[in-house]
Design a protein around this motif. Structure first.
Motif, mmCIF file in Angstrom:
data_model
loop_
_atom_site.group_PDB
_atom_site.id
_atom_site.type_symbol
_atom_site.label_atom_id
_atom_site.label_comp_id
_atom_site.label_asym_id
_atom_site.label_seq_id
_atom_site.Cartn_x
_atom_site.Cartn_y
_atom_site.Cartn_z
ATOM 1 N N SER A 166 35.546 31.294 47.371
ATOM 2 C CA SER A 166 35.725 29.841 47.324
ATOM 3 C C SER A 166 34.422 29.163 46.931
ATOM 4 O O SER A 166 33.364 29.805 46.843
ATOM 5 C CB SER A 166 36.155 29.332 48.706
ATOM 6 O OG SER A 166 35.096 29.512 49.638
ATOM 7 N N ASP A 190 36.254 24.191 44.261
ATOM 8 C CA ASP A 190 37.607 24.604 44.647
ATOM 9 C C ASP A 190 38.669 23.888 43.823
ATOM 10 O O ASP A 190 39.677 24.494 43.430
ATOM 11 C CB ASP A 190 37.830 24.337 46.136
ATOM 12 C CG ASP A 190 37.077 25.315 47.030
ATOM 13 O OD1 ASP A 190 36.698 26.396 46.532
ATOM 14 O OD2 ASP A 190 36.869 24.989 48.212
ATOM 15 N N GLU A 194 41.350 25.835 41.341
ATOM 16 C CA GLU A 194 42.798 25.647 41.435
ATOM 17 C C GLU A 194 43.387 25.217 40.099
ATOM 18 O O GLU A 194 44.441 25.710 39.682
ATOM 19 C CB GLU A 194 43.115 24.601 42.505
ATOM 20 C CG GLU A 194 44.606 24.375 42.722
ATOM 21 C CD GLU A 194 44.898 23.395 43.840
ATOM 22 O OE1 GLU A 194 46.097 23.144 44.104
ATOM 23 O OE2 GLU A 194 43.942 22.862 44.435
#
Length: 319
Positions: A166, A190, A194
């Protein structure tokens, strides 16, 4: 792809074992000489011509407030490099490296990777070509560095995309982020991960996150491999850029040394994932190729010992 010459490395090792010292007593000096021998295809590797290149770029992710300094500082630092006023200038002078700076469209930042791709394929290829073109075919070693406000956030995103994890696993203070800044950087990374979770190849990863200087580093690393020129990578940002190439070829960085272990927290994790052993650990985290240029001095010392020491026979000593 150009490969390491094992016979030259073995010849260098045999030479080391004849020198006036216990075998292996010079430690990393000996393996550095073997590394250079394998890539230069000669048992007596040399560095008569060392090149250092700093690539500079600007980043759209700065619009998210991930850096305490404005993007205009990138251009100011490029001028400082060109005027001889930065740390890298002083270290290159002592290390005997010819320094050049390649600024990549500083007036046109990459895109914000939380909103879309940082670059399109044409932009990536143009930056990679600029990196390849910057490599001097006459150089015997290439020192790489970078400059770009916001690029520690880009590096964290590239490292996470390449090796997993992460944003919190990879972000660090960069040019001086406090705890709130680190939290913001982690959230931004992050969000980018995504959005761009489909990126798999090196080109796709560079398109997703940028930046131009990272793509240029990749281009320079690839060109150096073609020319059999060993590369010394700088700290976290430079290493994260080059590591993107591992997404296509696990052997892509065989000709690269990591010059130093940066104090940036993600760098230790990164070099472990890259299966590299940094030459130095001096608590540096400046970037701009500074740690890699210091490592060049160690490399030069290793080769001076390798080529200049007497053998037991030459010294009239019975081994």
């Amino acid at each position: 792809m150009t490969q390491f010459n094992l016979s030259s490395a073995r010849a260098a090792r045999d030479h080391q074992n004849q020198l006036t010292k216990p075998p292996g007593s010079l430690g990393r000096f000996e393996t550095l000489a073997e590394f250079m021998a394998g890539w230069q295809e000669r048992a007596d590797p040399r560095v008569d011509r060392a090149q250092a290149v700093v690539f500079a770029g600007n980043h759209g992710i700065c619009a998210r407030g991930v850096n305490p300094f404005p993007a205009s500082v990138t251009a100011l630092m490029v001028e400082n490099f060109r005027n001889g006023g930065a740390a890298i200038n002083q270290i290159c002078r002592v290390a005997g490296a010819d320094l050049s700076v390649v600024a990549l469209d500083l007036d046109r930042p990459t895109g914000d990777f939380t909103a879309g791709p940082a670059m399109d394929a044409t932009e990536v290829m143009r930056a990679m070509h600029a990196g390849a073109q910057a490599v001097d075919p006459a150089a015997q070693v290439l020192v790489l560095g970078e400059m770009g406000i916001g690029n520690s956030t880009v590096a964290a995103a590239l490292a996470a995309a390449t090796f997993g994890g992460s944003g919190e696993d990879w972000v660090g203070p960069g040019t001086g982020s406090d705890a709130a800044g680190l939290s913001l950087k982690a959230r931004v990374v992050d969000q980018g991960l995504e959005l761009h979770d489909a990126a798999e190849t090196s080109i796709e990863t560079l398109m997703a996150f940028g930046g131009r200087e990272q793509a240029a580093i990749c281009g320079a690393v690839m060109r150096a491999r073609e020319l059999r020129i060993p590369v010394i990578l700088d700290g976290f940002i430079c290493s994260a850029a080059a590591a993107v190439l591992l997404r296509d070829d696990p052997d892509a960085l065989a000709h690269c040394l990591v010059g130093h272990l940066s104090l940036e927290p993600g760098h230790r994790r990164l070099v472990t994932a890259m299966k590299k052993d940094p030459v130095l650990a001096l608590d540096m985290r400046l970037g701009e190729g500074s740690g890699a240029a210091v490592a060049l001095m160690i490399l030069r010392a290793a080769l001076e010992c390798h080529n200049g020491m007497a053998s037991f026979a030459e010294a009239g000593i019975s081994a």
